[in-house]
Enzyme design. Structure first.
Site, mmCIF file in Angstrom:
data_model
loop_
_atom_site.group_PDB
_atom_site.id
_atom_site.type_symbol
_atom_site.label_atom_id
_atom_site.label_comp_id
_atom_site.label_asym_id
_atom_site.label_seq_id
_atom_site.Cartn_x
_atom_site.Cartn_y
_atom_site.Cartn_z
ATOM 1 N N ASP A 153 0.854 -1.194 0.000
ATOM 2 C CA ASP A 153 0.000 0.000 0.000
ATOM 3 C C ASP A 153 0.882 1.233 0.000
ATOM 4 O O ASP A 153 2.107 1.129 -0.070
ATOM 5 C CB ASP A 153 -0.970 -0.010 1.207
ATOM 6 C CG ASP A 153 -2.283 0.691 0.874
ATOM 7 O OD1 ASP A 153 -2.238 1.875 0.491
ATOM 8 O OD2 ASP A 153 -3.346 0.063 0.985
ATOM 9 N N HIS A 224 -2.814 3.084 -4.543
ATOM 10 C CA HIS A 224 -2.292 2.527 -3.282
ATOM 11 C C HIS A 224 -0.941 1.852 -3.533
ATOM 12 O O HIS A 224 -0.644 0.819 -2.941
ATOM 13 C CB HIS A 224 -3.284 1.533 -2.675
ATOM 14 C CG HIS A 224 -4.460 2.203 -2.006
ATOM 15 N ND1 HIS A 224 -4.333 2.931 -0.847
ATOM 16 C CD2 HIS A 224 -5.767 2.253 -2.348
ATOM 17 C CE1 HIS A 224 -5.531 3.398 -0.497
ATOM 18 N NE2 HIS A 224 -6.415 3.015 -1.391
ATOM 19 N N GLU A 294 -9.751 2.991 -5.092
ATOM 20 C CA GLU A 294 -9.355 4.357 -4.750
ATOM 21 C C GLU A 294 -8.167 4.899 -5.557
ATOM 22 O O GLU A 294 -7.289 5.563 -5.006
ATOM 23 C CB GLU A 294 -9.041 4.429 -3.245
ATOM 24 C CG GLU A 294 -10.256 4.080 -2.391
ATOM 25 C CD GLU A 294 -9.983 4.106 -0.885
ATOM 26 O OE1 GLU A 294 -10.848 4.596 -0.163
ATOM 27 O OE2 GLU A 294 -8.922 3.624 -0.456
#
Ligand code: ACM
Ligand code: ZN
Length: 517
Positions: A153, A224, A294
């Protein structure tokens, strides 16, 4: 009665005492002997000395089992290795709930869903292998069968890579971390890092296999991915030219979320395929998670290489470019006999329909609708609704009862397509979980409640569940694990709001004993 609930059981008169000889295991179940013994040992009542006979019964499905507890001892029949581990966990729980003896009974049990997972984020905060094993032990106790390891991440990279060593020397370490506790609200200035060596991960694979659990490693892409890009800046559209990228020291979707792996550069795919080869060598299981959540597409919109691919492939927008990107990586996995999972943010027309969708985001109606549409069109879905089974939130925001009643088949999925929901997976994101105490506090007893959502039928009785908790609390205590005592109690709305507000603005440890409420 155990957690999760037995599907069918008939009590008989009396109890079954412990005998001094006689644990026997069918050689066909030898692969899970360690897990079976570990579960029986949790009974802490000489459980190993019970005359337990565990045999394979080919007429049962892999995860199903039957129990016959009577004056002659205990016969457990299991369809396969996973069923044998489940049977031993159920026996341990029966003994724990009955003061160390087993109630005479017969029972038959099998899960509603074949996928019952826990996703563990070891990027935002890294936890040692021993801690992960403890969690696996609890998962086994509650009959979970998938450990989803979030290995990469923005805040850190946690897998030892021999091909790309900078992922470890650079990508696994950040300079500081955002904190909000004990009166401190800001950066702590303390470096944080760590990664699992390949030897450790092989050990974890064996540990999980012996407990009927498969590991799903996740390499989150194209967003990420800051830790990977900090190590190898040329992987991003502009990172090596415009701005130096560092492993993130704060959380959430923010300015740094615009820095993605470049979709228009062959270097990206060569890197990902090479890294996935290493990951597949360590994790021999069917599924690999590719993330897809995201990813803010601003840089892709102005990257000539990304735009060129978008045009060449006839893709409508950057969302479809991501679908094409993820599908290309998924096809690479398929040539090696593996399958991909993505978060539901990644659903779009250009995504291969054999990719499994993990649904987490219900607040945009479109997320729900597109996931239901995907399942109705034949795609497979895992239910992970963040409002019910994300364990990083305070109990005040996500009460135990809500987790217990989670229904993975989301609204909009046709009855005839409900079987496309393969199961459920709870998630522990660790932005605000920086200690073992908080980790286990947030997990327990939620893991027990989520177990019911994955194993038991749709209609469930919360009051019956709550009555069973004291025996489980006693076990947590004996194991020295923090847990949310009284999590089952209903809090008035004003108090829930007060705690949630404190969590958001003042103190992320607010619910812990001595945490400030
Ligand atoms: C997620 O919670 N971003 C999958
Ligand atoms: Zn690009």
């Amino acid at each position: 009665m155990p957690i999760p609930m037995l599907k069918e059981s008939q009590p008989k008169a009396g109890t079954v005492g412990f005998q001094t000889n006689g644990f026997s295991l069918d050689p066909a179940l030898e692969g899970v002997k360690e897990g079976v013994l570990a579960m029986l040992a949790l009974a802490d009542a000489g459980g190993l000395e019970t005359a337990v006979r565990l045999v394979r019964n080919d007429s049962l499905a892999e995860e199903a089992y039957k129990l016959t507890c009577d004056e002659t001892g205990v016969l457990a029949e299991a369809g396969g290795e996973a069923g044998a581990v489940h049977a031993s966990a159920a026996l341990a729980q029966l003994a724990l709930e009955n003061g160390g003896v087993l109630p005479a009974c017969t029972a038959f049990d099998e899960p509603r869903f074949g996928w019952r997972g826990l996703s563990l984020d070891i990027c935002r905060h890294f936890f040692p292998l021993e801690t992960v094993k403890r969690i696996v032990e609890l998962m086994t106790f509650y009959r979970f069968n998938r450990l989803h390891l979030h290995l990469s991440d923005d805040q850190g990279f946690r897998f030892e890579s021999e091909r790309f060593p900078l992922l470890n020397t650079v990508g696994s370490r950040r300079e500081s971390t955002l904190v909000r506790k004990n009166g401190k609200n800001g950066q702590d200035g303390i470096p944080h890092g760590g990664y699992y060596t390949k030897a450790e991960l092989r050990e974890l694979v064996a540990y999980c296999k012996a407990r009927g659990i498969e590991i799903v490693p996740e390499l989150d892409m194209p967003g990420h991915a800051l830790a990977m890009i900090a190590a190898y800046p040329k992987l991003a559209c502009f990172a090596d030219k415009e701005h130096p990228v560092q492993v993130a020291t704060s959380f959430g979707v923010s300015e740094f979320s615009k820095v993605l792996l470049c979709a228009g550069n062959e270097r990206t795919y060569a890197f990902l395929f090479g890294l996935l080869d290493e990951i597949m060598e360590i994790f021999p299981f069917e599924f690999i998670h590719l993330g897809g959540d995201e990813a803010v597409k601003d840089e892709w919109k102005r990257c000539p290489n990304c735009q060129k691919v978008k045009q060449e492939q006839g893709l409508k927008d950057e969302r479809e470019l991501q679908g094409w990107f993820l599908s290309r990586v998924s096809r690479y996995l398929e040539t090696r006999g593996r399958k991909a999972i993505i978060w539901n943010d990644g659903l779009c027309a250009s995504l291969d329909s054999n990719i499994v969708c993990q649904y987490w985001r219900p607040f945009l109606a479109v997320g729900n609708r597109s996931t239901a549409h995907y399942a109705n069109a034949g795609g497979r879905v895992i239910g992970s609704d963040f409002l019910h089974i994300y364990f990083d939130y305070p109990y005040a925001a996500t009460p135990l009862k809500k987790t217990f009643h989670y229904e993975p088949v989301l609204g909009g999925i046709k009855k005839t397509r409900a079987s496309n929901v393969v199961g459920t997976e709870c998630a522990v994101w660790t932005e605000w979980i920086d200690t073992e105490e908080k980790l286990f506090f947030n997990l327990l007893p939620r893991l027990a409640a989520a177990a019911e959502a994955g194993w038991s039928q749709r209609r469930r009785n919360y009051r019956e569940f709550v009555k069973k908790l004291p025996a489980h609390y006693a076990l947590y205590k004996r194991l020295g694990l923090a847990y949310a005592k009284d999590a089952e109690q209903h809090l008035p709305f004003w108090k829930r709001v007060r705690i949630a507000k404190a969590f958001l603005f003042e103190n992320t440890h607010v619910e812990l004993p001595g945490g400030g409420v």
